[in-house]
Design a protein around this motif. Structure first.
Motif, PDB file in Angstrom:
ATOM      1  N   ALA A  95       0.836  -1.210   0.000  1.00 35.81           N
ATOM      2  CA  ALA A  95       0.000   0.000   0.000  1.00 35.81           C
ATOM      3  C   ALA A  95       0.868   1.256   0.000  1.00 35.81           C
ATOM      4  N   ILE A  96       1.944   1.238   0.794  1.00 38.70           N
ATOM      5  CA  ILE A  96       2.858   2.386   0.858  1.00 38.70           C
ATOM      6  C   ILE A  96       3.547   2.591  -0.490  1.00 38.70           C
ATOM      7  N   ARG A  97       4.032   1.508  -1.072  1.00 38.59           N
ATOM      8  CA  ARG A  97       4.742   1.608  -2.349  1.00 38.59           C
ATOM      9  C   ARG A  97       3.808   2.067  -3.470  1.00 38.59           C
ATOM     10  N   ASN A  98       2.611   1.513  -3.516  1.00 38.81           N
ATOM     11  CA  ASN A  98       1.656   1.910  -4.547  1.00 38.81           C
ATOM     12  C   ASN A  98       1.285   3.381  -4.423  1.00 38.81           C
ATOM     13  N   LYS A 139      -2.508   8.886   1.175  1.00 39.60           N
ATOM     14  CA  LYS A 139      -2.954   8.107   0.016  1.00 39.60           C
ATOM     15  C   LYS A 139      -3.008   6.614   0.341  1.00 39.60           C
ATOM     16  N   ALA A 140      -2.097   6.146   1.182  1.00 41.95           N
ATOM     17  CA  ALA A 140      -2.065   4.721   1.549  1.00 41.95           C
ATOM     18  C   ALA A 140      -3.061   4.384   2.661  1.00 41.95           C
ATOM     19  N   GLU A 141      -3.675   5.421   3.214  1.00 46.07           N
ATOM     20  CA  GLU A 141      -4.656   5.271   4.295  1.00 46.07           C
ATOM     21  C   GLU A 141      -4.052   4.602   5.526  1.00 46.07           C
ATOM     22  N   ILE A 142      -2.865   5.104   5.905  1.00 48.44           N
ATOM     23  CA  ILE A 142      -2.205   4.653   7.140  1.00 48.44           C
ATOM     24  C   ILE A 142      -1.751   5.897   7.893  1.00 48.44           C
ATOM     25  N   ASN A 143      -1.256   5.721   9.114  1.00 51.50           N
ATOM     26  CA  ASN A 143      -0.722   6.871   9.838  1.00 51.50           C
ATOM     27  C   ASN A 143       0.800   6.910   9.722  1.00 51.50           C
ATOM     28  N   THR A 161       2.881   4.124  11.315  1.00 51.33           N
ATOM     29  CA  THR A 161       2.932   2.881  10.541  1.00 51.33           C
ATOM     30  C   THR A 161       3.992   2.974   9.451  1.00 51.33           C
ATOM     31  N   PHE A 162       4.065   4.120   8.793  1.00 48.65           N
ATOM     32  CA  PHE A 162       5.101   4.314   7.769  1.00 48.65           C
ATOM     33  C   PHE A 162       6.482   4.079   8.371  1.00 48.65           C
ATOM     34  N   TYR A 163       6.733   4.692   9.518  1.00 55.56           N
ATOM     35  CA  TYR A 163       8.058   4.607  10.144  1.00 55.56           C
ATOM     36  C   TYR A 163       8.363   3.221  10.713  1.00 55.56           C
ATOM     37  N   LEU A 164       7.352   2.384  10.855  1.00 52.00           N
ATOM     38  CA  LEU A 164       7.599   0.995  11.246  1.00 52.00           C
ATOM     39  C   LEU A 164       8.287   0.224  10.116  1.00 52.00           C
ATOM     40  N   HIS A 165       8.067   0.708   8.886  1.00 51.17           N
ATOM     41  CA  HIS A 165       8.580  -0.005   7.712  1.00 51.17           C
ATOM     42  C   HIS A 165       9.753   0.689   7.028  1.00 51.17           C
ATOM     43  N   TYR A 166       9.765   2.009   7.039  1.00 50.17           N
ATOM     44  CA  TYR A 166      10.818   2.757   6.346  1.00 50.17           C
ATOM     45  C   TYR A 166      11.285   3.933   7.196  1.00 50.17           C
ATOM     46  N   LYS A 167      12.596   4.222   7.099  1.00 44.64           N
ATOM     47  CA  LYS A 167      13.149   5.349   7.867  1.00 44.64           C
ATOM     48  C   LYS A 167      12.694   6.686   7.296  1.00 44.64           C
TER      49      LYS A 167
END
Length: 201
Positions: free
Chosen positions: A17-20, A42-46, A49-55
């Motif tokens: 979802a983040i990449r798309n 756009k990914a409908e996350i907070n 959550t983004f920072y859990l996956h990418y710096k």
């Protein structure tokens, strides 16, 4: 075990979802105008959550490119490390174009809009490695319609890499009017550095 599988699926779904979301934004605007806030919206996350996956966005980009190039390497290079026989370059080219067609939105953004300018050089390096491998394992010469002239494998690889990347970019930019198989066959036929007996489709 079931919990771990569910967690893995959830992680993959979130990263997708983040990449798309990022690729969709990249199709609309320049890289330096994309924010983490816009991606998360756009990914409908907070943001957490983004920072859990990418710096940061650069880490996201590196992850996307690393995964794409790993997929391409598996399609193009690994096969030739095992063995080579005439005609394998057509098979690999078809697989490459099928992969690009299946992920056309992403590749169109990366190759046609060039909003991530360092993707194309990375892809060119990978194709150069493939073409150099194949040309070093076969006799490099002009087609039988011309005088036979030995061509250094690096020159053949430079030519082939530029021709393939340029053709793929135009193909994507024109909404892929030809099938991957048809385009691959035409590219092989047009390549002056592949011996004529290897061009039979």
């Amino acid at each position: 075990m079931a919990d771990k599988t569910y967690l893995d699926l959830r992680i993959r779904k979130t990263r997708k979802a983040i990449r798309n979301a990022f690729i969709d934004l990249l199709a609309e605007k320049e890289l330096n105008k994309i924010s983490i806030n816009a991606i998360t919206l756009k990914a409908e996350i907070n943001r957490a959550t983004f920072y859990l996956h990418y710096k940061d966005i650069n880490d996201l980009i590196d992850s996307i490119l690393d995964d794409l190039l790993a997929d391409l390497k598996k399609i193009l290079i690994d096969k030739f490390e095992e063995s080579y026989k005439p005609g394998d370059e057509l098979t690999s080219l078809i697989l490459l174009l099928e992969h690009i067609a299946e992920n056309s939105h992403m590749y169109k953004v990366l190759l046609v809009t060039k909003n991530i300018p360092y993707f194309t050089p990375k892809l060119m390096d990978l194709l150069y490695e493939l073409i150099l491998t194949t040309t070093e394992q076969q006799s490099i010469q002009k087609t039988e319609d011309f005088l036979t002239v030995d061509t250094p494998s690096d020159i053949a690889a430079w030519y082939g890499t530029s021709a393939i990347i340029g053709t793929i970019s135009m193909w994507l930019g024109n909404d892929m009017p030809y099938t991957p198989k048809y385009l691959a066959e035409r590219i092989i036929q047009l390549n002056p550095f592949i011996p004529a007996n290897n061009k039979k489709i």
